[in-house]
Design a protein around this motif. Structure first.
Motif, short mmCIF file in Angstrom:
data_model
loop_
_atom_site.label_atom_id
_atom_site.label_comp_id
_atom_site.label_asym_id
_atom_site.label_seq_id
_atom_site.Cartn_x
_atom_site.Cartn_y
_atom_site.Cartn_z
N SER A 167 0.89 -1.27 -0.03
CA SER A 167 0.10 -0.04 -0.18
C SER A 167 0.82 1.23 0.13
N SER A 168 2.38 1.07 0.17
CA SER A 168 3.21 2.22 0.07
C SER A 168 3.67 2.33 -1.18
N VAL A 169 4.08 3.39 -1.47
CA VAL A 169 4.88 4.00 -2.59
C VAL A 169 6.42 3.71 -2.58
N PHE A 170 7.11 3.34 -3.40
CA PHE A 170 8.49 3.25 -3.32
C PHE A 170 9.26 3.87 -4.36
N SER A 171 10.55 4.35 -4.09
CA SER A 171 11.31 5.18 -4.98
C SER A 171 11.87 4.12 -5.87
N SER A 172 12.08 3.02 -5.44
CA SER A 172 12.63 1.95 -6.21
C SER A 172 12.20 0.51 -5.61
N LEU A 173 12.41 -0.55 -6.50
CA LEU A 173 12.18 -1.74 -5.87
C LEU A 173 13.20 -2.71 -6.72
N GLN A 174 13.70 -3.76 -5.64
CA GLN A 174 14.79 -4.63 -6.18
C GLN A 174 13.80 -6.06 -6.21
N TRP A 175 14.46 -6.97 -6.97
CA TRP A 175 14.29 -8.31 -7.08
C TRP A 175 15.43 -9.40 -6.74
N TYR A 176 15.69 -10.05 -5.91
CA TYR A 176 16.74 -10.74 -5.65
C TYR A 176 16.33 -12.25 -5.63
N ARG A 177 17.30 -13.21 -6.20
CA ARG A 177 16.95 -14.57 -6.00
C ARG A 177 18.13 -15.13 -4.66
N GLN A 178 17.90 -16.23 -3.92
CA GLN A 178 18.76 -16.65 -3.05
C GLN A 178 18.53 -18.20 -3.22
N LEU A 204 21.17 -9.84 -6.54
CA LEU A 204 20.33 -8.81 -6.92
C LEU A 204 20.10 -9.20 -8.41
N LEU A 205 18.88 -9.34 -8.94
CA LEU A 205 18.46 -9.58 -10.36
C LEU A 205 18.19 -8.34 -10.84
N VAL A 206 17.47 -7.43 -10.49
CA VAL A 206 17.11 -5.95 -11.35
C VAL A 206 16.77 -5.03 -10.02
N THR A 207 16.68 -3.72 -10.54
CA THR A 207 16.47 -2.77 -9.74
C THR A 207 15.39 -1.89 -10.90
N VAL A 208 14.11 -1.52 -10.35
CA VAL A 208 12.88 -0.91 -10.92
C VAL A 208 12.80 0.61 -10.36
N VAL A 209 13.01 1.66 -11.00
CA VAL A 209 12.70 2.57 -10.35
C VAL A 209 11.46 3.88 -10.90
N THR A 210 11.10 3.38 -12.24
CA THR A 210 10.29 4.31 -12.98
C THR A 210 8.73 3.48 -12.93
N GLY A 211 7.63 4.22 -12.50
CA GLY A 211 6.28 3.61 -12.77
C GLY A 211 6.13 3.03 -14.04
N GLY A 212 5.69 1.90 -14.03
CA GLY A 212 5.25 1.14 -15.41
C GLY A 212 6.65 0.64 -16.08
N GLU A 213 7.72 0.80 -15.55
CA GLU A 213 8.92 0.05 -16.10
C GLU A 213 8.87 -1.38 -16.36
N VAL A 214 9.32 -1.66 -17.60
CA VAL A 214 9.54 -3.18 -17.65
C VAL A 214 10.88 -3.55 -17.87
N LYS A 215 11.39 -4.36 -17.29
CA LYS A 215 12.86 -4.97 -17.69
C LYS A 215 12.97 -6.49 -17.95
N LYS A 216 13.94 -6.47 -18.89
CA LYS A 216 13.81 -8.14 -19.08
C LYS A 216 15.33 -8.50 -19.08
#
Lengths: 113, 113
Positions: free
Chosen positions: B26-37, B45-57
């Protein structure tokens, strides 16, 4: 590549012992963190540091202390180890740049008997 | 308190299947990361996304950051046994606790041969 190293991969200690866990990062990151990870409880922040000699309590600081005398090194201290501190301990570092991507060490699996 | 909820908590699929993992807040984030362990290791770290609507492959992995920067998804196409692991999302905000991230509890993925 960022490298975060932890002094031990596995440690076995006895109840009441003083335990030092060392973490070193080589990328001049301002922020450093100590987490513990337990099944079903996720990653829980113990302490973090945003500069040399600066520290802030995380979510579960009780029973732990930290030291950051140099920018690259962040130590976690268990003053008197207890069996409920048996866990996987993870160190991480990050830049203070608004993205806060964290780079983790390989972890130290601590067993307190 | 900011919370990140990941779903599903566990996922077991056959090699070659597609899957999607969700990370919601429910919170807004300035960036979001995905990790695999992987078992016995620290999160990577797999990826960092920072822009709303951003898609990374990233090869067979597609990451999307929600328009409102409150949620994210990870889609894996044609899963392989090497994708097995714990997937963690983490969100960061620019506030007085700069440097800290909020971690989800993770999705444990098992890909069977």
């Amino acid at each position: 590549d960022v490298k975060v190293t932890q002094s031990s991969r596995y440690l076995v200690k006895r109840t009441g012992e003083k335990v030092f866990l060392e973490c070193v990062q080589d990328m001049d990151h301002e922020n450093m963190f100590w987490y513990r990870q337990d099944p079903g409880l996720g990653l829980r922040l113990i302490y973090f540091s945003y500069d040399v000699k600066m520290k802030e309590k995380g979510d579960i600081p009780e029973g732990y202390s930290v030291s950051r005398e140099k920018k690259e090194r962040f130590s976690l201290i268990l003053e008197s180890a207890s069996t409920n501190q048996t866990s996987m301990y993870l160190c991480a570092s990050s830049l203070w740049n608004g993205q806060e991507t964290q780079y983790f060490g390989p972890g130290t699996r601590l067993l307190v008997l | 308190t900011q919370l990140l909820e990941q779903s599903p908590q566990f996922l077991s699929i056959q090699e070659g299947e597609n899957l999607t993992v969700y990370c919601n807040s429910s919170s807004v984030f300035s960036s979001l990361q995905w990790y695999r362990q992987e078992p016995g290791e620290g999160p990577v770290l797999l990826v960092t996304v920072v822009t709303g609507g951003e898609v990374k492959k990233l090869k067979r992995l597609t990451f999307q950051f929600g328009d409102a920067r409150k949620d994210s998804s990870l889609h894996i196409t044609a899963a392989q046994t090497g994708d097995t692991g714990l997937y963690l999302c983490a969100g960061a905000t620019r506030n007085t606790n700069a440097g800290k991230s909020t971690f989800g509890d993770g999705t444990t993925l098992t890909v069977k041969p």
